[in-house]
Design an enzyme around this catalytic site. Sequence first.
Site, PDB file in Angstrom:
ATOM      1  N   HIS A 125       0.882  -1.136  -0.360  1.00  0.00           N
ATOM      2  CA  HIS A 125       0.415   0.010  -0.225  1.00  0.00           C
ATOM      3  C   HIS A 125       0.858   1.219   0.301  1.00  0.00           C
ATOM      4  O   HIS A 125       0.706   1.935   0.287  1.00  0.00           O
ATOM      5  CB  HIS A 125      -0.978  -0.171   1.124  1.00  0.00           C
ATOM      6  CG  HIS A 125      -2.562   0.488   1.183  1.00  0.00           C
ATOM      7  ND1 HIS A 125      -3.357   0.478   1.112  1.00  0.00           N
ATOM      8  CD2 HIS A 125      -2.340   2.058   1.115  1.00  0.00           C
ATOM      9  CE1 HIS A 125      -4.515   1.574   0.765  1.00  0.00           C
ATOM     10  NE2 HIS A 125      -3.928   2.180   1.045  1.00  0.00           N
ATOM     11  N   GLU A 170      -3.872  -0.018  -5.505  1.00  0.00           N
ATOM     12  CA  GLU A 170      -4.021   0.932  -6.274  1.00  0.00           C
ATOM     13  C   GLU A 170      -2.846   1.651  -6.952  1.00  0.00           C
ATOM     14  O   GLU A 170      -2.069   2.533  -7.074  1.00  0.00           O
ATOM     15  CB  GLU A 170      -4.441   1.930  -5.950  1.00  0.00           C
ATOM     16  CG  GLU A 170      -6.039   2.047  -4.962  1.00  0.00           C
ATOM     17  CD  GLU A 170      -6.458   3.674  -4.956  1.00  0.00           C
ATOM     18  OE1 GLU A 170      -5.605   4.360  -4.421  1.00  0.00           O
ATOM     19  OE2 GLU A 170      -7.675   3.221  -4.019  1.00  0.00           O
ATOM     20  N   GLU A 353     -12.255  -0.213  -0.071  1.00  0.00           N
ATOM     21  CA  GLU A 353     -12.819   0.977   0.005  1.00  0.00           C
ATOM     22  C   GLU A 353     -13.301   1.544  -0.846  1.00  0.00           C
ATOM     23  O   GLU A 353     -13.374   2.085  -1.300  1.00  0.00           O
ATOM     24  CB  GLU A 353     -10.642   2.346  -0.320  1.00  0.00           C
ATOM     25  CG  GLU A 353     -10.123   1.314   0.259  1.00  0.00           C
ATOM     26  CD  GLU A 353      -8.338   2.058   0.353  1.00  0.00           C
ATOM     27  OE1 GLU A 353      -8.521   2.750  -0.136  1.00  0.00           O
ATOM     28  OE2 GLU A 353      -7.071   1.088  -0.035  1.00  0.00           O
TER      29      GLU A 353
HETATM   30  C1  FCB Z   1      -7.171   6.007  -1.378  1.00  0.00           C
HETATM   31  C2  FCB Z   1      -6.069   4.880  -0.609  1.00  0.00           C
HETATM   32  C3  FCB Z   1      -6.520   4.854   0.598  1.00  0.00           C
HETATM   33  C4  FCB Z   1      -6.568   6.552   1.335  1.00  0.00           C
HETATM   34  C5  FCB Z   1      -8.304   6.743   0.080  1.00  0.00           C
HETATM   35  C6  FCB Z   1      -8.923   7.600   0.594  1.00  0.00           C
HETATM   36  O1  FCB Z   1      -6.498   5.836  -2.694  1.00  0.00           O
HETATM   37  O2  FCB Z   1      -5.701   3.458  -1.335  1.00  0.00           O
HETATM   38  O3  FCB Z   1      -4.845   4.601   1.572  1.00  0.00           O
HETATM   39  O4  FCB Z   1      -5.841   7.114   1.413  1.00  0.00           O
HETATM   40  O5  FCB Z   1      -7.762   6.955  -1.189  1.00  0.00           O
END
Ligand code: FCB
Length: 461
Positions: A125, A170, A353
């Site tokens: 991450h 991501e 997320e």
């Molecule tokens: C995503 C990230 C996470 C957080 C959210 C708001 O892009 O994966 O770590 O910062 O946004």
Amino acid sequence: MTKITLPPHSKLLAPEFTFGVATSSFQIEGAADQREASIWDTFCAQPGRIKDASNGLVSCEHIKHWREDLALISDLGVDAYRFSIAWGRVINADGSVNKQGLQFYIDLVDGLLANGVAPHVTLYHWDLPQYLEDQGGWLNRDTVARFAEYAEVIGKALGNKVAAYATINEPFCSAYLSYEAGIHAPGHKNRKEGRQAAHHLLLAHGAAIQVLRKHAPEAEHGIVLNFSPCHAFSDAAADRAAAELAHAYHNLWYLQPLLKGSYPDLTHVLKADELPDIHPGDMQLIAQPFDFLGVNYYTRTVFRAKNGWFSDVPPTEPPLTTMGWEIYPQGLTEVLTQLKQQMQGLPPIYITENGAAFPDVIEHSADHNNAENTVHDPARIDYYQKHLLAVDDCIKAGLDMRGYFAWSLLDNFEWAEGYSKRFGIVYVDYTTQQRIPKASALALRDFWRARRAQWQVAEAL
Ligand code: FCB
């Protein structure tokens, strides 16, 4: 809004669906002295990079307070907890294993299991060890082999105790924002570098998934991508083409290689020297089967044409979050439906997320003997309610949705935005490290507990 509810027959209420909360290592852990420096430590130390000039050295001190955080997680009634491992807390610069660092994650996983919470682990991450960045970071093909070695250490240590492994979180951010747009660490601004970093990140996914499968054959293995539906600013042909290009460049660039073993053909807009260097066999390594796709969803994006390319148009109409992001729940259903139509073989999906930052204020109780401080965040409750309904709509639209993770368990270090943006369902007082569940945490907890109670009733019948 104070409550979260779903239609009684929603598939999200079934035991097969996984609900959880999510965090990531650099954003919460602190204890920087017990790990190698990461590219984010370096980035934070550069003036002007982080809005509030903060860093991740202390953060939420999760390494120190993890048992308390585990109790919070367990109290919520979730099925799973998604967290990431800090590569530099596990592998030292000389390649040896940091035993104390690795033990932290073993203890965390064991603690979760003891509380009936399934561990969902992300290996990367964004916190690349600085010692690897010194060798070129994600521009250096050797980083792929280093990642596979790191995956081997984690796979051996945690194995089948982990329910789901995600290799990379991501890659859009670790490639585009980091090497092409200069917004994230290491802060480069070069189109070719962005494409090359993306290719190496995807290769790292391919290499690691093989290693992880070997050591954790019973776990699910996948990757986490972020998607945003790309809308045209106007009906003009140029704007529509710009939105389409943005969709190919930001969304499909990461999904298509995984499913089809190819990048979108953008040779009409990208120069030959902007395309990534691809070795024979690379695309096969990237495109091997994976068990799930993690999807991070926050908002939609609007684009207009600019100099033969696309440019995003920031939203101005409320409701916006403190990130300036439009609240657009229907975009989740829209983008996933679109991707399903465009790509064959989409695997089962976890929303890994989803959440929002709002200007939370802590209301101190008038009674000093009563520690019941609270944060009223009805807008966040409303955000969750609407997005859960959007996930429900995804199922109705024929998408294979397996789970949903709220971002985030705790307020934390929001990258280039520092600590100014609060995404937590639990408020963190950074001066005392006190954790205070916000009204949204209580609403989600009530929703998750009611869901469980329903299964018990069903079982008793
Ligand atoms: C995503 C990230 C996470 C957080 C959210 C708001 O892009 O994966 O770590 O910062 O946004």
